[in-house]
Design an enzyme around this catalytic site. Structure first.
Site, PDB file in Angstrom:
ATOM      1  N   HIS A 115     -10.792   2.537   1.222  1.00  0.00           N
ATOM      2  CA  HIS A 115      -9.625   1.692   1.472  1.00  0.00           C
ATOM      3  C   HIS A 115      -8.768   2.273   2.587  1.00  0.00           C
ATOM      4  O   HIS A 115      -8.379   3.429   2.535  1.00  0.00           O
ATOM      5  CB  HIS A 115      -8.778   1.529   0.194  1.00  0.00           C
ATOM      6  CG  HIS A 115      -9.333   0.512  -0.748  1.00  0.00           C
ATOM      7  ND1 HIS A 115      -8.561  -0.172  -1.654  1.00  0.00           N
ATOM      8  CD2 HIS A 115     -10.594   0.032  -0.895  1.00  0.00           C
ATOM      9  CE1 HIS A 115      -9.322  -1.026  -2.336  1.00  0.00           C
ATOM     10  NE2 HIS A 115     -10.561  -0.910  -1.903  1.00  0.00           N
TER      11      HIS A 115
ATOM     12  N   TYR B  31       0.942  -3.117  -4.494  1.00  0.00           N
ATOM     13  CA  TYR B  31       2.057  -2.544  -5.251  1.00  0.00           C
ATOM     14  C   TYR B  31       3.228  -3.515  -5.120  1.00  0.00           C
ATOM     15  O   TYR B  31       3.751  -3.705  -4.016  1.00  0.00           O
ATOM     16  CB  TYR B  31       2.461  -1.180  -4.682  1.00  0.00           C
ATOM     17  CG  TYR B  31       1.474  -0.050  -4.975  1.00  0.00           C
ATOM     18  CD1 TYR B  31       0.322   0.119  -4.216  1.00  0.00           C
ATOM     19  CD2 TYR B  31       1.731   0.857  -6.001  1.00  0.00           C
ATOM     20  CE1 TYR B  31      -0.561   1.149  -4.482  1.00  0.00           C
ATOM     21  CE2 TYR B  31       0.842   1.910  -6.280  1.00  0.00           C
ATOM     22  CZ  TYR B  31      -0.295   2.042  -5.512  1.00  0.00           C
ATOM     23  OH  TYR B  31      -1.173   3.059  -5.788  1.00  0.00           O
TER      24      TYR B  31
ATOM     25  N   PRO C  53       1.992   7.748 -12.569  1.00  0.00           N
ATOM     26  CA  PRO C  53       0.785   7.316 -11.854  1.00  0.00           C
ATOM     27  C   PRO C  53       1.034   6.514 -10.569  1.00  0.00           C
ATOM     28  O   PRO C  53       0.089   6.220  -9.852  1.00  0.00           O
ATOM     29  CB  PRO C  53       0.049   6.458 -12.893  1.00  0.00           C
ATOM     30  CG  PRO C  53       1.090   6.036 -13.864  1.00  0.00           C
ATOM     31  CD  PRO C  53       2.122   7.105 -13.891  1.00  0.00           C
TER      32      PRO C  53
ATOM     33  N   LYS D  79      -1.642  10.407  -7.871  1.00  0.00           N
ATOM     34  CA  LYS D  79      -1.821  11.803  -7.475  1.00  0.00           C
ATOM     35  C   LYS D  79      -2.428  12.720  -8.548  1.00  0.00           C
ATOM     36  O   LYS D  79      -2.875  13.829  -8.235  1.00  0.00           O
ATOM     37  CB  LYS D  79      -0.449  12.402  -7.090  1.00  0.00           C
ATOM     38  CG  LYS D  79       0.081  11.899  -5.773  1.00  0.00           C
ATOM     39  CD  LYS D  79      -0.603  12.611  -4.620  1.00  0.00           C
ATOM     40  CE  LYS D  79      -0.406  11.922  -3.313  1.00  0.00           C
ATOM     41  NZ  LYS D  79      -1.507  11.021  -2.924  1.00  0.00           N
TER      42      LYS D  79
ATOM     43  N   TYR E  51       0.497   9.190   0.535  1.00  0.00           N
ATOM     44  CA  TYR E  51      -0.521   8.491  -0.255  1.00  0.00           C
ATOM     45  C   TYR E  51      -1.913   9.046   0.005  1.00  0.00           C
ATOM     46  O   TYR E  51      -2.704   9.231  -0.913  1.00  0.00           O
ATOM     47  CB  TYR E  51      -0.485   6.987   0.041  1.00  0.00           C
ATOM     48  CG  TYR E  51      -1.142   6.160  -1.036  1.00  0.00           C
ATOM     49  CD1 TYR E  51      -0.397   5.629  -2.073  1.00  0.00           C
ATOM     50  CD2 TYR E  51      -2.524   5.938  -1.026  1.00  0.00           C
ATOM     51  CE1 TYR E  51      -0.993   4.885  -3.088  1.00  0.00           C
ATOM     52  CE2 TYR E  51      -3.132   5.204  -2.031  1.00  0.00           C
ATOM     53  CZ  TYR E  51      -2.360   4.682  -3.052  1.00  0.00           C
ATOM     54  OH  TYR E  51      -2.967   3.955  -4.059  1.00  0.00           O
TER      55      TYR E  51
END
Ligand code: RFL
Ligand code: PHB
Length: 406
Positions: free
Chosen positions: A72, A216, A308, A312, A400
């Protein structure tokens, strides 16, 4: 029984550590309280940082991951019915992440360990770590004696037999509820903790993901996340009040709520499908310092928990065990314990960066009970900042895709 490194716990941290040590010619024994099927089915994390994927590959555990994992190159942030894509390679100089579930990482590592690694005992529950300040620490454990037996806590009837594993080093990879951390005297332990007044209700559904990247979503009704396990299986989460039980939500209610929170101003649609699993995850930030006490080392969730939202947890666990394996190899190669002595400090620098990132992502996207109109405006301003400032977007993309190992 005796070994060089006694490992408590066969989650991703313990399993990968055993593999790294074996590759370095160092023997180890892994003790796992549950049975194999349980460890392989426990639904948890889904995102591997590029650095984590590289470590698994170099350890010889990347073959299926490279075949079945989904690369991704970005995520979508959704708020006020708008969509904003964060492009990882463009912002980080080429980094991306891999969608490959923790269950699959564990299956691959278990298969390798049983085929060519040292002992991996299921149904073997560590009771205590003793002698951490001596040069011969021990793990006292109870073994049920036969593989395949359900190793439930509080399982009465078969008490099994007690045994001792003598080690040169003990690594506690036994997760947040493990016993290893308890061997550090209270007076030397410093705990930093935050709980959040909400949790995540997570479902697995047999339906193709409605978007090709993770979404998100920030909504006045709360956070929602669209993730996936494969091109045919979706993984979705809803922010729910603290203390919610999964059974309180009917499947159709979950889909209705997801639909509301993911709503956009364009033609995007959420596809529904049969729900095959449903559970609630509490949210917590937690760090235990130091991560070392004499010859006992803590790694992964045994030492720290992140909410979450930043994906990580698993990646941090991998960072810890890589640091330990390299430090022990360095000792063997050079006779210098310098890196082993720096283990806790080295890990904690990275851990706190991940704690910060996970905290930022959590407060950026969730709606806390009692949030005021002022809080909402600040949150939306933070999101707009990411959507319009290259610097703010780069900061999110770097966090990220992962902080480098030292
Ligand atoms: P694990 O995976 O908890 O593994 C610890 C292992 O130790 C065993 N154990 C013992 N064995 C012997 N004797 C004892 N006394 C023992 N006590 C415990 C346990 O049975 C288990 O097999 O820790 P590890 O290896 O450090 O790996 C860490 C990751 O698993 C964790 O950070 C992530 O899964 C966190 N996490 C998530 N992370 C994400 O990035 N995204 C997610 O969506 C996500 N969902 C989750 C999660 C963690 C959860 N937990 C811990 C409740 C969902 C849940 C439900
Ligand atoms: C998941 O797929 O389970 C997942 C993905 C991203 C997160 C958390 C969980 O931030």
């Amino acid at each position: 029984m005796r070994t060089t490194v006694g490992i408590i716990g066969a989650g991703p941290a313990g399993l990968l550590l055993a593999r790294l040590l074996r590759n370095a010619g160092i023997d180890s024994v892994v003790l796992e309280s549950r049975d194999r099927a349980y460890v392989e089915r426990r639904q948890r994390a889904g995102i591997l940082e590029q650095g984590t994927a590289d470590v698994l590959r170099a350890a010889g555990a990347g073959e299926r991951m490279d075949r079945e994992g989904l690369r991704h190159d970005g995520i979508e942030l959704r708020f006020e019915r708008e969509r904003h894509r964060v492009d990882f390679p463009a912002r980080t100089g080429g980094s991306s992440v891999l969608v490959y579930a923790q269950t699959e990482v564990c299956k691959d590592l278990i298969a390798l360990q049983l085929k060519e690694g040292g002992p991996l005992l299921f149904g073997a529950e560590a009771l205590a770590v003793e002698g951490a300040l001596t040069d011969r620490p021990r793990i006292r454990f109870r073994h049920e004696g036969h593989e395949g037996h359900e190793g439930h806590e509080g399982d009465e009837g078969d008490e099994g037999h007690e045994d001792v594993l003598d080690c040169d080093y003990v690594v506690g990879c036994d997760g947040f509820r493990g016993v290893a951390r308890k061997a550090v005297p209270a007076g030397l332990s410093h705990v930093f903790e935050r709980t959040y007044p909400f949790g995540w209700l997570g479902i697995l559904a047999d339906v193709a993901p409605s978007h090709d990247e993770l979404v998100y979503a920030r909504h006045d009704r709360g956070f929602a996340l669209l993730s996936m396990r494969s091109p045919a299986v979706s993984r979705l989460y809803l922010q729910v009040p603290e203390g919610t039980e999964a059974g309180e939500w009917a499947d159709e209610e979950i889909w209705d709520e997801l639909e509301r929170r993911f709503e956009t101003g364009d033609a995007w649609r959420l596809e529904r499908g049969p729900v095959t699993s449903k559970s609630v995850t509490p949210m917590r930030s937690y760090v235990h310092e130091p991560m070392r006490y004499g010859r006992l080392f803590l790694a992964g969730d045994a030492a720290h928990i992140v909410p979450p939202t930043g994906a990580k947890g698993l990646n941090l666990a991998v960072g810890d065990v890589v640091t330990f394996a390299r430090a022990l190899t360095h000792l063997g190669d050079t006779g210098s314990a310098e890196r082993l002595d720096a283990y806790s400090e080295t890990c904690l620098r990275r851990v706190w960066q991940a704690e910060r990132f996970s905290y930022d992502m959590t407060t950026l996207l969730h709606r806390a009970p009692g949030a005021t109109a002022f809080d909402d405006r600040i949150q939306l301003a933070r999101l707009r900042r990411v959507a319009t400032s290259r610097a703010a977007e780069t900061d999110l993309a770097e966090g990220y895709t992962g902080f480098p190992l030292e």
